[in-house]
Design a protein around this motif. Structure first.
Motif, short mmCIF file in Angstrom:
data_model
loop_
_atom_site.label_atom_id
_atom_site.label_comp_id
_atom_site.label_asym_id
_atom_site.label_seq_id
_atom_site.Cartn_x
_atom_site.Cartn_y
_atom_site.Cartn_z
N PHE A 190 0.82 -1.21 0.00
CA PHE A 190 0.00 0.00 0.00
C PHE A 190 0.86 1.26 0.00
O PHE A 190 0.50 2.26 -0.64
N LEU A 191 1.99 1.24 0.70
CA LEU A 191 2.90 2.38 0.68
C LEU A 191 3.47 2.60 -0.72
O LEU A 191 3.57 3.74 -1.21
N LEU A 192 3.85 1.51 -1.38
CA LEU A 192 4.37 1.60 -2.74
C LEU A 192 3.30 2.12 -3.70
O LEU A 192 3.59 2.91 -4.61
N THR A 193 2.07 1.69 -3.48
CA THR A 193 0.97 2.17 -4.31
C THR A 193 0.76 3.67 -4.13
O THR A 193 0.51 4.40 -5.10
N CYS A 194 0.87 4.15 -2.90
CA CYS A 194 0.77 5.59 -2.63
C CYS A 194 1.84 6.35 -3.42
O CYS A 194 1.55 7.37 -4.05
N ALA A 195 3.08 5.85 -3.37
CA ALA A 195 4.18 6.53 -4.05
C ALA A 195 3.96 6.55 -5.56
O ALA A 195 4.14 7.59 -6.22
N PHE A 196 3.60 5.40 -6.13
CA PHE A 196 3.41 5.33 -7.57
C PHE A 196 2.22 6.18 -8.02
O PHE A 196 2.26 6.82 -9.07
N THR A 197 1.16 6.19 -7.22
CA THR A 197 -0.02 6.99 -7.57
C THR A 197 0.30 8.47 -7.52
O THR A 197 -0.24 9.25 -8.32
N PHE A 198 1.18 8.87 -6.60
CA PHE A 198 1.63 10.26 -6.57
C PHE A 198 2.27 10.64 -7.91
O PHE A 198 2.01 11.71 -8.47
N VAL A 199 3.10 9.74 -8.45
CA VAL A 199 3.73 9.97 -9.75
C VAL A 199 2.68 10.01 -10.86
O VAL A 199 2.72 10.88 -11.75
N GLU A 200 1.74 9.09 -10.82
CA GLU A 200 0.68 9.05 -11.84
C GLU A 200 -0.14 10.33 -11.85
O GLU A 200 -0.55 10.80 -12.92
N THR A 201 -0.39 10.88 -10.66
CA THR A 201 -1.29 12.03 -10.53
C THR A 201 -0.62 13.34 -10.88
O THR A 201 -1.19 14.18 -11.60
N LEU A 202 0.61 13.56 -10.40
CA LEU A 202 1.23 14.87 -10.49
C LEU A 202 2.40 14.97 -11.47
O LEU A 202 2.77 16.08 -11.86
N ILE A 203 2.99 13.86 -11.85
CA ILE A 203 4.19 13.92 -12.68
C ILE A 203 3.92 13.49 -14.12
O ILE A 203 4.28 14.19 -15.08
N LEU A 204 3.27 12.34 -14.30
CA LEU A 204 3.04 11.84 -15.66
C LEU A 204 2.24 12.81 -16.53
O LEU A 204 2.58 12.99 -17.71
N PRO A 205 1.16 13.44 -16.03
CA PRO A 205 0.42 14.37 -16.89
C PRO A 205 1.28 15.54 -17.38
O PRO A 205 1.10 16.02 -18.50
N VAL A 206 2.22 15.98 -16.54
CA VAL A 206 3.07 17.10 -16.92
C VAL A 206 4.05 16.71 -18.02
O VAL A 206 4.40 17.51 -18.89
N LEU A 207 4.49 15.44 -17.99
CA LEU A 207 5.50 14.97 -18.94
C LEU A 207 4.91 14.33 -20.20
O LEU A 207 5.66 13.97 -21.10
N ALA A 208 3.59 14.19 -20.24
CA ALA A 208 2.96 13.45 -21.33
C ALA A 208 3.30 14.02 -22.71
O ALA A 208 3.54 13.28 -23.66
N ASP A 209 3.34 15.35 -22.83
CA ASP A 209 3.61 15.97 -24.13
C ASP A 209 5.11 16.06 -24.41
O ASP A 209 5.55 15.89 -25.55
N GLU A 210 5.90 16.34 -23.37
CA GLU A 210 7.34 16.55 -23.57
C GLU A 210 8.13 15.25 -23.63
O GLU A 210 9.16 15.17 -24.31
N ALA A 211 7.68 14.23 -22.89
CA ALA A 211 8.44 12.98 -22.84
C ALA A 211 7.48 11.79 -22.89
O ALA A 211 7.37 11.02 -21.94
N PRO A 212 6.77 11.63 -24.01
CA PRO A 212 5.78 10.56 -24.09
C PRO A 212 6.39 9.16 -23.98
O PRO A 212 5.74 8.25 -23.46
N GLU A 213 7.63 8.99 -24.44
CA GLU A 213 8.25 7.67 -24.34
C GLU A 213 8.51 7.29 -22.89
O GLU A 213 8.30 6.14 -22.49
N PHE A 214 8.96 8.26 -22.10
CA PHE A 214 9.18 8.01 -20.68
C PHE A 214 7.87 7.66 -19.99
O PHE A 214 7.79 6.71 -19.20
#
Length: 219
Positions: free
Chosen positions: A85-109
């Protein structure tokens, strides 16, 4: 705040976690770069974060309520599930706040990060992050099986729910050949198990309170 109140809070958290864990599977958008900037993605990510936090609180209460009967098996199972559950919290933080920001600039990442869990895999460029998917899977499977068996043996909460948790934790292995959009529904038994464990923890806490003798007043 009494121990009964704390156990009831943990019971409610387990029910919420189980309901969200099962319900999210029906509304989760496709795990691809095109969806990470959508409102549906943000909603599901937020619900997943709440689920993980509630799950951590819920399994903690469940473990503490049966700590004397679950033994080492229960301790190991709890530790593994808590880490999941702790790992899920960390990964979800990335999904929520980081991936949307990088979607256009670094789609491969972004695609590689999503590939850690959606079955598409990665191109090997994520380094140590490549271990995130397998680690999460091991924690989920081993933690669910050990904690479920320990709960079944302890008999403090509903035995059927403990057994369902143990069986449900293994299902992703058996459904791994299916498309991710279908295989995700293997989470439903675990969600139902958490709801059952939470409801029975609430009952156990209430029974414990009713059996506690009142403290005599002193002059």
């Amino acid at each position: 705040m009494t121990s009964t109140s704390l156990f009831r809070l943990a019971a409610l958290a387990a029910v919420v976690a189980g309901a969200l864990f099962a319900g999210i599977q029906f509304i989760h958008p496709d795990d691809d770069v095109a969806t990470v900037t959508t409102g549906a993605w943000a909603l599901v990510a937020a619900l997943t974060f709440v689920m993980a936090l509630a799950g951590l609180v819920g399994v903690t209460g469940l473990y503490l309520r049966q700590v004397e009967r679950s033994g080492l098996l229960g301790l190991i199972g709890y530790a593994l599930l808590a880490l999941f559950f702790l790992l899920t919290c960390a990964f979800t933080f990335v999904e929520t706040l980081i991936l949307p920001v990088l979607a256009d600039e670094a789609p491969e990442f972004v695609g590689n990060v999503l590939g850690l869990f959606n079955g598409d895999g990665t191109d090997g460029s994520l380094g140590a992050l490549e271990l995130l998917g397998p680690t999460s899977g091991v924690l989920y499977l081993a933690g669910g099986v050990l904690f479920g068996v320990a709960a079944f043996r302890a008999g403090v909460t509903a035995r059927w729910a403990g057994l369902l948790l143990a069986v449900g934790a293994v299902l992703p292995v058996l459904t791994g050949f299916l498309p991710h959009a279908v295989a995700r529904f293997a989470a439903l038994p675990v969600g139902m198990a958490l709801v059952g464990l939470g409801l029975s923890l609430w009952t156990a806490a209430s029974t414990r309170q009713s059996r506690t003798p009142p403290v005599a007043a002193t002059s």
